[in-house]
Write an enzyme that holds these catalytic residues in place. Structure first.
Site, mmCIF file in Angstrom:
data_model
loop_
_atom_site.group_PDB
_atom_site.id
_atom_site.type_symbol
_atom_site.label_atom_id
_atom_site.label_comp_id
_atom_site.label_asym_id
_atom_site.label_seq_id
_atom_site.Cartn_x
_atom_site.Cartn_y
_atom_site.Cartn_z
ATOM 1 N N THR A 38 11.289 49.505 41.392
ATOM 2 C CA THR A 38 12.232 50.624 41.405
ATOM 3 C C THR A 38 13.007 50.630 40.101
ATOM 4 O O THR A 38 13.397 49.570 39.589
ATOM 5 C CB THR A 38 13.194 50.531 42.607
ATOM 6 O OG1 THR A 38 14.097 51.642 42.583
ATOM 7 C CG2 THR A 38 13.993 49.244 42.608
ATOM 8 N N HIS A 90 13.710 35.102 51.510
ATOM 9 C CA HIS A 90 13.826 33.651 51.380
ATOM 10 C C HIS A 90 13.142 32.908 52.534
ATOM 11 O O HIS A 90 12.991 31.683 52.473
ATOM 12 C CB HIS A 90 15.313 33.273 51.325
ATOM 13 C CG HIS A 90 15.586 31.957 50.670
ATOM 14 N ND1 HIS A 90 14.639 31.259 49.956
ATOM 15 C CD2 HIS A 90 16.717 31.196 50.611
ATOM 16 C CE1 HIS A 90 15.165 30.137 49.498
ATOM 17 N NE2 HIS A 90 16.426 30.077 49.883
#
Length: 423
Positions: free
Chosen positions: A341, A394
Protein backbone atom coordinates in the site's frame (compact mmCIF):
# COMPACT_ATOMS: atom_id res chain seq x y z
CA UNK A 1 -43.84 -15.34 -14.94
CA UNK A 2 -40.19 -15.71 -13.92
CA UNK A 3 -38.46 -14.79 -10.68
CA UNK A 4 -35.50 -12.43 -10.50
CA UNK A 5 -33.04 -14.02 -8.08
CA UNK A 6 -29.76 -12.91 -6.50
CA UNK A 7 -27.04 -14.85 -8.37
CA UNK A 8 -24.00 -16.52 -6.83
CA UNK A 9 -21.30 -13.85 -6.61
CA UNK A 10 -18.17 -15.67 -5.46
CA UNK A 11 -17.16 -18.03 -2.71
CA UNK A 12 -16.67 -15.36 -0.05
CA UNK A 13 -19.84 -13.34 -0.79
CA UNK A 14 -23.12 -14.48 0.75
CA UNK A 15 -25.20 -11.31 0.59
CA UNK A 16 -25.45 -7.89 -0.96
CA UNK A 17 -27.43 -4.67 -0.89
CA UNK A 18 -29.84 -3.50 -3.57
CA UNK A 19 -28.02 -0.38 -4.72
CA UNK A 20 -30.53 0.82 -7.31
CA UNK A 21 -33.20 -0.44 -9.68
CA UNK A 22 -32.65 0.66 -13.26
CA UNK A 23 -36.29 0.04 -14.21
CA UNK A 24 -39.68 0.59 -12.58
CA UNK A 25 -42.65 -1.72 -12.11
CA UNK A 26 -44.54 -1.95 -15.39
CA UNK A 27 -41.50 -1.17 -17.57
CA UNK A 28 -40.89 -3.38 -20.60
CA UNK A 29 -37.39 -4.89 -20.75
CA UNK A 30 -35.51 -6.96 -23.29
CA UNK A 31 -33.37 -9.98 -22.59
CA UNK A 32 -29.96 -8.80 -21.40
CA UNK A 33 -31.17 -5.40 -20.18
CA UNK A 34 -29.76 -4.40 -16.78
CA UNK A 35 -32.51 -4.55 -14.15
CA UNK A 36 -30.66 -3.51 -11.01
CA UNK A 37 -27.28 -3.08 -9.41
CA UNK A 38 -26.21 -5.04 -6.33
CA UNK A 39 -23.55 -3.66 -4.02
CA UNK A 40 -21.30 -6.18 -2.28
CA UNK A 41 -18.30 -5.76 -0.01
CA UNK A 42 -15.98 -6.31 -2.98
CA UNK A 43 -17.61 -5.16 -6.23
CA UNK A 44 -20.89 -3.88 -7.62
CA UNK A 45 -22.73 -6.42 -9.78
CA UNK A 46 -25.36 -5.76 -12.44
CA UNK A 47 -28.27 -8.22 -12.71
CA UNK A 48 -29.72 -8.52 -16.20
CA UNK A 49 -33.05 -9.84 -17.49
CA UNK A 50 -32.84 -13.48 -18.54
CA UNK A 51 -35.80 -13.02 -20.88
CA UNK A 52 -37.87 -10.23 -22.41
CA UNK A 53 -41.03 -9.11 -20.65
CA UNK A 54 -42.45 -6.64 -18.17
CA UNK A 55 -41.15 -5.99 -14.66
CA UNK A 56 -44.24 -7.05 -12.77
CA UNK A 57 -43.14 -6.54 -9.16
CA UNK A 58 -40.17 -5.24 -7.19
CA UNK A 59 -39.99 -7.30 -4.00
CA UNK A 60 -36.80 -5.93 -2.41
CA UNK A 61 -36.30 -2.18 -2.43
CA UNK A 62 -33.16 -0.08 -2.71
CA UNK A 63 -31.07 -0.20 0.45
CA UNK A 64 -32.32 -3.62 1.54
CA UNK A 65 -29.96 -6.51 2.25
CA UNK A 66 -30.51 -9.65 0.17
CA UNK A 67 -28.99 -13.13 0.22
CA UNK A 68 -27.78 -15.42 -2.55
CA UNK A 69 -30.72 -17.16 -4.24
CA UNK A 70 -33.34 -14.79 -2.80
CA UNK A 71 -36.17 -13.63 -5.08
CA UNK A 72 -36.05 -9.85 -5.39
CA UNK A 73 -38.58 -9.29 -8.18
CA UNK A 74 -40.78 -10.92 -10.80
CA UNK A 75 -40.82 -10.59 -14.56
CA UNK A 76 -43.81 -11.49 -16.72
CA UNK A 77 -43.15 -13.02 -20.11
CA UNK A 78 -44.15 -11.23 -23.30
CA UNK A 79 -44.33 -7.56 -24.17
CA UNK A 80 -47.36 -6.76 -22.03
CA UNK A 81 -48.03 -6.82 -18.32
CA UNK A 82 -49.60 -9.62 -16.32
CA UNK A 83 -48.76 -13.31 -16.23
CA UNK A 84 -49.66 -14.06 -19.85
CA UNK A 85 -53.29 -15.16 -19.28
CA UNK A 86 -56.05 -13.68 -21.55
CA UNK A 87 -56.87 -10.27 -20.17
CA UNK A 88 -59.88 -9.23 -22.30
CA UNK A 89 -62.65 -10.83 -20.18
CA UNK A 90 -61.39 -9.65 -16.77
CA UNK A 91 -60.81 -6.20 -18.22
CA UNK A 92 -64.36 -6.02 -19.61
CA UNK A 93 -65.81 -7.19 -16.29
CA UNK A 94 -63.74 -4.62 -14.44
CA UNK A 95 -64.92 -1.91 -16.84
CA UNK A 96 -68.56 -2.89 -16.32
CA UNK A 97 -68.09 -2.93 -12.59
CA UNK A 98 -66.57 0.53 -12.68
CA UNK A 99 -69.47 1.85 -14.78
CA UNK A 100 -72.10 0.62 -12.29
CA UNK A 101 -72.47 3.11 -9.43
CA UNK A 102 -71.99 1.51 -6.04
CA UNK A 103 -74.77 1.85 -3.48
CA UNK A 104 -74.23 4.80 -1.23
CA UNK A 105 -72.73 3.68 2.04
CA UNK A 106 -73.28 5.45 5.34
CA UNK A 107 -70.55 7.89 6.23
CA UNK A 108 -68.16 6.08 8.57
CA UNK A 109 -67.16 7.73 11.83
CA UNK A 110 -63.86 9.58 11.80
CA UNK A 111 -61.04 7.21 12.68
CA UNK A 112 -59.57 7.61 16.13
CA UNK A 113 -56.02 6.98 14.89
CA UNK A 114 -54.39 6.60 11.51
CA UNK A 115 -53.48 3.15 10.28
CA UNK A 116 -49.83 2.15 10.48
CA UNK A 117 -49.55 2.31 6.68
CA UNK A 118 -50.60 5.96 6.55
CA UNK A 119 -48.20 6.89 9.33
CA UNK A 120 -45.32 5.49 7.32
CA UNK A 121 -45.31 8.51 5.06
CA UNK A 122 -45.86 11.04 7.83
CA UNK A 123 -42.26 10.80 9.01
CA UNK A 124 -39.00 10.10 7.26
CA UNK A 125 -37.87 6.62 8.32
CA UNK A 126 -35.48 3.89 7.25
CA UNK A 127 -36.95 0.80 5.54
CA UNK A 128 -36.12 -1.41 8.55
CA UNK A 129 -37.84 1.06 10.89
CA UNK A 130 -41.00 1.07 8.72
CA UNK A 131 -41.07 -2.73 8.65
CA UNK A 132 -40.65 -3.06 12.42
CA UNK A 133 -43.31 -0.39 13.04
CA UNK A 134 -45.81 -2.29 10.87
CA UNK A 135 -45.06 -5.56 12.66
CA UNK A 136 -45.62 -4.00 16.08
CA UNK A 137 -48.55 -1.82 15.04
CA UNK A 138 -46.72 1.36 16.02
CA UNK A 139 -47.42 4.70 14.39
CA UNK A 140 -44.20 6.35 13.24
CA UNK A 141 -45.66 9.78 14.10
CA UNK A 142 -45.55 8.77 17.77
CA UNK A 143 -41.96 7.50 17.72
CA UNK A 144 -39.37 9.87 19.14
CA UNK A 145 -36.26 10.10 16.97
CA UNK A 146 -32.76 10.62 18.32
CA UNK A 147 -31.62 11.81 14.89
CA UNK A 148 -31.00 15.60 14.71
CA UNK A 149 -32.97 15.84 11.46
CA UNK A 150 -35.84 13.70 12.75
CA UNK A 151 -35.30 10.52 10.70
CA UNK A 152 -36.64 7.42 12.48
CA UNK A 153 -34.41 4.35 12.71
CA UNK A 154 -34.97 0.78 13.89
CA UNK A 155 -33.55 1.46 17.37
CA UNK A 156 -36.04 4.32 17.81
CA UNK A 157 -38.93 1.95 17.09
CA UNK A 158 -37.53 -0.72 19.43
CA UNK A 159 -37.34 1.72 22.32
CA UNK A 160 -40.75 3.30 21.56
CA UNK A 161 -42.52 1.63 24.51
CA UNK A 162 -40.04 3.24 26.87
CA UNK A 163 -40.19 6.64 25.22
CA UNK A 164 -43.62 7.88 26.12
CA UNK A 165 -43.69 9.04 29.75
CA UNK A 166 -46.90 8.69 31.72
CA UNK A 167 -49.01 11.86 31.65
CA UNK A 168 -48.56 14.01 34.72
CA UNK A 169 -51.40 16.18 36.00
CA UNK A 170 -50.57 19.87 36.27
CA UNK A 171 -50.00 21.04 39.85
CA UNK A 172 -53.06 22.67 41.43
CA UNK A 173 -53.30 26.34 42.45
CA UNK A 174 -50.05 27.31 40.75
CA UNK A 175 -49.68 30.33 38.54
CA UNK A 176 -48.33 29.63 35.04
CA UNK A 177 -44.61 30.14 34.77
CA UNK A 178 -43.32 32.17 31.85
CA UNK A 179 -40.73 30.38 29.72
CA UNK A 180 -37.21 31.34 30.67
CA UNK A 181 -34.91 32.96 28.15
CA UNK A 182 -32.03 30.84 26.84
CA UNK A 183 -28.84 31.19 28.79
CA UNK A 184 -26.24 33.53 27.40
CA UNK A 185 -24.02 31.89 24.83
CA UNK A 186 -26.45 29.03 24.07
CA UNK A 187 -28.09 28.39 20.71
CA UNK A 188 -31.81 27.79 20.18
CA UNK A 189 -31.54 26.29 16.69
CA UNK A 190 -30.66 22.78 15.58
CA UNK A 191 -27.19 22.65 14.07
CA UNK A 192 -27.18 21.31 10.50
CA UNK A 193 -25.93 17.78 9.94
CA UNK A 194 -25.98 15.38 7.02
CA UNK A 195 -26.51 11.66 7.56
CA UNK A 196 -25.40 9.23 4.87
CA UNK A 197 -25.87 5.48 4.74
CA UNK A 198 -22.54 3.71 4.97
CA UNK A 199 -22.00 1.71 1.79
CA UNK A 200 -21.75 -2.06 2.12
CA UNK A 201 -18.14 -1.91 0.96
CA UNK A 202 -17.20 0.76 3.49
CA UNK A 203 -19.02 -1.12 6.28
CA UNK A 204 -17.18 -4.33 5.36
CA UNK A 205 -13.84 -2.53 5.21
CA UNK A 206 -14.50 -1.19 8.72
CA UNK A 207 -15.51 -4.63 9.99
CA UNK A 208 -12.50 -6.39 8.54
CA UNK A 209 -10.01 -3.81 9.78
CA UNK A 210 -11.36 -4.23 13.30
CA UNK A 211 -11.29 -8.03 12.93
CA UNK A 212 -7.68 -7.88 11.73
CA UNK A 213 -6.66 -5.98 14.85
CA UNK A 214 -8.65 -8.28 17.13
CA UNK A 215 -7.60 -11.64 15.67
CA UNK A 216 -3.98 -11.08 14.61
CA UNK A 217 -1.05 -10.30 16.88
CA UNK A 218 -0.11 -7.37 14.66
CA UNK A 219 3.20 -5.56 15.03
CA UNK A 220 4.96 -3.09 12.73
CA UNK A 221 8.65 -2.57 12.04
CA UNK A 222 10.09 0.41 10.15
CA UNK A 223 13.09 1.25 8.01
CA UNK A 224 14.02 3.84 5.41
CA UNK A 225 15.18 3.58 1.82
CA UNK A 226 17.55 5.84 -0.06
CA UNK A 227 15.71 6.25 -3.38
CA UNK A 228 18.69 7.85 -5.18
CA UNK A 229 19.57 4.83 -7.31
CA UNK A 230 15.96 4.10 -8.37
CA UNK A 231 15.35 7.73 -9.27
CA UNK A 232 18.56 7.75 -11.30
CA UNK A 233 17.51 4.61 -13.22
CA UNK A 234 14.07 6.06 -13.91
CA UNK A 235 15.56 9.34 -15.09
CA UNK A 236 17.91 7.60 -17.52
CA UNK A 237 15.53 4.90 -18.74
CA UNK A 238 12.01 6.31 -18.57
CA UNK A 239 11.84 7.68 -22.13
CA UNK A 240 13.14 4.53 -23.80
CA UNK A 241 11.02 2.40 -21.49
CA UNK A 242 7.84 4.23 -22.44
CA UNK A 243 8.74 4.24 -26.12
CA UNK A 244 9.26 0.47 -26.08
CA UNK A 245 6.47 -0.64 -23.73
CA UNK A 246 3.95 2.23 -24.00
CA UNK A 247 3.75 2.52 -20.23
CA UNK A 248 5.53 4.74 -17.69
CA UNK A 249 8.24 3.27 -15.50
CA UNK A 250 6.92 3.91 -12.00
CA UNK A 251 8.03 3.01 -8.50
CA UNK A 252 5.55 0.17 -7.99
CA UNK A 253 7.36 -2.26 -10.29
CA UNK A 254 10.58 -1.79 -8.29
CA UNK A 255 8.79 -2.36 -5.00
CA UNK A 256 6.86 -5.37 -6.32
CA UNK A 257 10.10 -6.96 -7.54
CA UNK A 258 11.84 -6.21 -4.23
CA UNK A 259 8.97 -7.68 -2.22
CA UNK A 260 8.95 -10.88 -4.29
CA UNK A 261 12.71 -11.22 -3.83
CA UNK A 262 12.35 -10.82 -0.05
CA UNK A 263 9.37 -13.21 0.15
CA UNK A 264 11.45 -15.92 -1.51
CA UNK A 265 14.00 -15.55 1.29
CA UNK A 266 11.37 -15.43 4.05
CA UNK A 267 8.51 -17.74 2.92
CA UNK A 268 6.58 -17.51 6.21
CA UNK A 269 5.66 -13.91 5.34
CA UNK A 270 3.99 -15.26 2.18
CA UNK A 271 1.78 -17.61 4.22
CA UNK A 272 -1.52 -17.64 6.08
CA UNK A 273 -2.90 -19.33 9.19
CA UNK A 274 -5.60 -21.97 8.76
CA UNK A 275 -6.68 -23.19 12.19
CA UNK A 276 -3.53 -24.68 13.69
CA UNK A 277 -1.81 -25.04 10.32
CA UNK A 278 0.48 -22.61 8.50
CA UNK A 279 -0.17 -22.61 4.74
CA UNK A 280 3.05 -21.70 2.92
CA UNK A 281 2.25 -20.39 -0.56
CA UNK A 282 4.67 -21.19 -3.35
CA UNK A 283 3.33 -18.48 -5.64
CA UNK A 284 3.44 -14.68 -5.47
CA UNK A 285 0.13 -12.92 -6.09
CA UNK A 286 0.80 -9.39 -4.86
CA UNK A 287 -2.13 -7.19 -3.86
CA UNK A 288 -1.75 -3.49 -4.72
CA UNK A 289 -3.98 -1.19 -2.63
CA UNK A 290 -5.79 1.29 -4.87
CA UNK A 291 -7.92 4.23 -3.78
CA UNK A 292 -11.44 4.10 -5.24
CA UNK A 293 -14.57 6.15 -4.57
CA UNK A 294 -15.89 3.71 -1.95
CA UNK A 295 -12.51 3.33 -0.22
CA UNK A 296 -9.39 1.23 -0.68
CA UNK A 297 -9.63 -1.93 -2.74
CA UNK A 298 -6.82 -4.41 -3.24
CA UNK A 299 -6.71 -5.93 -6.74
CA UNK A 300 -4.08 -8.61 -7.27
CA UNK A 301 -1.15 -8.80 -9.68
CA UNK A 302 -0.96 -12.54 -10.47
CA UNK A 303 2.34 -14.44 -10.54
CA UNK A 304 4.35 -11.28 -10.04
CA UNK A 305 7.56 -13.32 -9.85
CA UNK A 306 7.12 -14.25 -13.53
CA UNK A 307 6.47 -10.72 -14.77
CA UNK A 308 8.91 -8.13 -16.04
CA UNK A 309 8.86 -4.46 -15.06
CA UNK A 310 6.67 -3.45 -17.99
CA UNK A 311 4.17 -6.27 -17.36
CA UNK A 312 3.87 -5.29 -13.71
CA UNK A 313 3.35 -1.62 -14.56
CA UNK A 314 0.68 -2.51 -17.15
CA UNK A 315 -1.11 -4.84 -14.73
CA UNK A 316 -1.18 -2.20 -12.00
CA UNK A 317 -2.37 0.52 -14.39
CA UNK A 318 -5.15 -1.73 -15.71
CA UNK A 319 -6.33 -2.74 -12.22
CA UNK A 320 -6.24 0.86 -10.99
CA UNK A 321 -8.33 1.97 -13.97
CA UNK A 322 -10.89 -0.75 -13.27
CA UNK A 323 -11.02 0.19 -9.59
CA UNK A 324 -11.73 3.85 -10.34
CA UNK A 325 -14.41 2.98 -12.91
CA UNK A 326 -15.94 0.40 -10.56
CA UNK A 327 -15.49 -2.42 -13.09
CA UNK A 328 -13.28 -4.77 -11.07
CA UNK A 329 -14.32 -8.42 -11.24
CA UNK A 330 -14.25 -10.72 -8.21
CA UNK A 331 -11.38 -12.61 -9.81
CA UNK A 332 -9.33 -9.38 -9.70
CA UNK A 333 -9.62 -9.21 -5.91
CA UNK A 334 -9.30 -12.76 -4.65
CA UNK A 335 -6.33 -14.83 -3.58
CA UNK A 336 -3.56 -12.31 -2.84
CA UNK A 337 -0.60 -13.57 -0.79
CA UNK A 338 0.93 -10.23 0.28
CA UNK A 339 -0.10 -6.58 -0.05
CA UNK A 340 1.67 -3.31 -0.86
CA UNK A 341 0.00 0.00 0.00
CA UNK A 342 1.34 3.42 -0.97
CA UNK A 343 0.25 6.21 1.36
CA UNK A 344 2.89 8.42 -0.18
CA UNK A 345 0.60 9.24 -3.10
CA UNK A 346 -1.47 11.26 -0.59
CA UNK A 347 1.53 12.79 1.16
CA UNK A 348 1.81 10.40 4.10
CA UNK A 349 5.29 10.50 5.63
CA UNK A 350 4.83 7.54 8.00
CA UNK A 351 1.97 5.18 8.89
CA UNK A 352 1.17 1.75 10.29
CA UNK A 353 -0.65 -0.33 7.64
CA UNK A 354 -3.25 -2.82 8.84
CA UNK A 355 -3.08 -6.44 7.69
CA UNK A 356 -5.24 -7.52 4.77
CA UNK A 357 -6.36 -10.78 6.39
CA UNK A 358 -5.86 -13.71 5.99
CA UNK A 359 -2.48 -12.45 4.74
CA UNK A 360 0.17 -12.13 7.43
CA UNK A 361 2.21 -9.28 5.96
CA UNK A 362 1.70 -5.86 4.34
CA UNK A 363 4.29 -3.32 3.20
CA UNK A 364 3.59 0.40 3.51
CA UNK A 365 5.29 2.89 1.17
CA UNK A 366 5.41 6.60 1.97
CA UNK A 367 6.30 10.01 0.62
CA UNK A 368 9.77 10.56 -0.84
CA UNK A 369 11.35 13.45 1.03
CA UNK A 370 14.75 15.10 0.77
CA UNK A 371 16.55 14.62 4.08
CA UNK A 372 20.18 15.11 5.20
CA UNK A 373 21.96 11.76 5.31
CA UNK A 374 25.40 10.98 6.69
CA UNK A 375 27.43 9.52 3.81
CA UNK A 376 30.46 8.90 6.03
CA UNK A 377 32.00 10.39 9.14
CA UNK A 378 32.73 13.67 7.39
CA UNK A 379 30.09 14.13 4.66
CA UNK A 380 26.37 14.90 4.71
CA UNK A 381 24.13 14.92 1.62
CA UNK A 382 20.52 15.64 0.94
CA UNK A 383 19.04 12.37 -0.32
CA UNK A 384 15.52 11.39 -1.49
CA UNK A 385 14.46 9.16 1.41
CA UNK A 386 11.35 7.06 1.97
CA UNK A 387 10.16 5.45 5.19
CA UNK A 388 8.82 1.93 4.69
CA UNK A 389 6.79 -0.08 7.17
CA UNK A 390 6.07 -3.80 7.48
CA UNK A 391 3.06 -4.87 9.53
CA UNK A 392 3.10 -8.59 10.28
CA UNK A 393 1.28 -11.27 12.25
CA UNK A 394 3.47 -12.10 15.22
CA UNK A 395 1.68 -15.42 15.70
CA UNK A 396 3.82 -17.01 12.98
CA UNK A 397 6.41 -14.34 12.15
CA UNK A 398 9.18 -13.56 14.63
CA UNK A 399 10.39 -10.01 15.05
CA UNK A 400 13.87 -10.83 13.80
CA UNK A 401 12.41 -12.40 10.65
CA UNK A 402 10.26 -9.32 9.99
CA UNK A 403 13.23 -6.99 10.47
CA UNK A 404 15.45 -9.03 8.14
CA UNK A 405 12.68 -9.14 5.53
CA UNK A 406 12.41 -5.35 5.58
CA UNK A 407 16.18 -4.95 5.43
CA UNK A 408 16.21 -7.21 2.36
CA UNK A 409 13.56 -5.04 0.68
CA UNK A 410 15.64 -1.95 1.49
CA UNK A 411 18.85 -3.46 0.09
CA UNK A 412 17.18 -4.58 -3.14
CA UNK A 413 15.64 -1.15 -3.68
CA UNK A 414 18.92 0.66 -3.04
CA UNK A 415 20.61 -1.59 -5.61
CA UNK A 416 17.87 -1.79 -8.27
CA UNK A 417 20.07 -3.65 -10.77
CA UNK A 418 20.08 -6.58 -8.35
CA UNK A 419 16.31 -6.90 -8.86
CA UNK A 420 16.99 -8.41 -12.27
CA UNK A 421 18.90 -11.19 -10.51
CA UNK A 422 17.09 -11.52 -7.17
CA UNK A 423 13.57 -11.15 -8.64
Amino acid sequence: MSEIKVPAMGESITEGTVSRWMVKEGDTVNQGDVLLELETDKVNIEISAEESGVLEKIIRQEGETVEIGETIGTLSAGSGGGSGAPASEPAAAEEKKAATPAPEAPTPPAPVAAAPESSDSAKTASPSARKLARERGIELDQVQSKDPIGRVYQDDVKSHNNQAPAPVAPPANKAPVAPSAPAAGTSTYTKPVERQRMSRRRATIAKRLVEAQQTAAMLTTFNEVDMTAIMDVRKRRKDKFKEKHEINLGFMSFFTKAVVGALKKFPTINAEIDGEDVVLKKYYDIGIAVSAKEGLVVPVVRDADRLGFAEIEKSIADLASKARSNTLALSDLQGGTFTITNGGTFGSLLSTPILNTPQVGILGMHKIQLRPVAIDAERMENRPMMYIALSYDHRIIDGSEAVRFLVTVKELLEDPESLLIEG
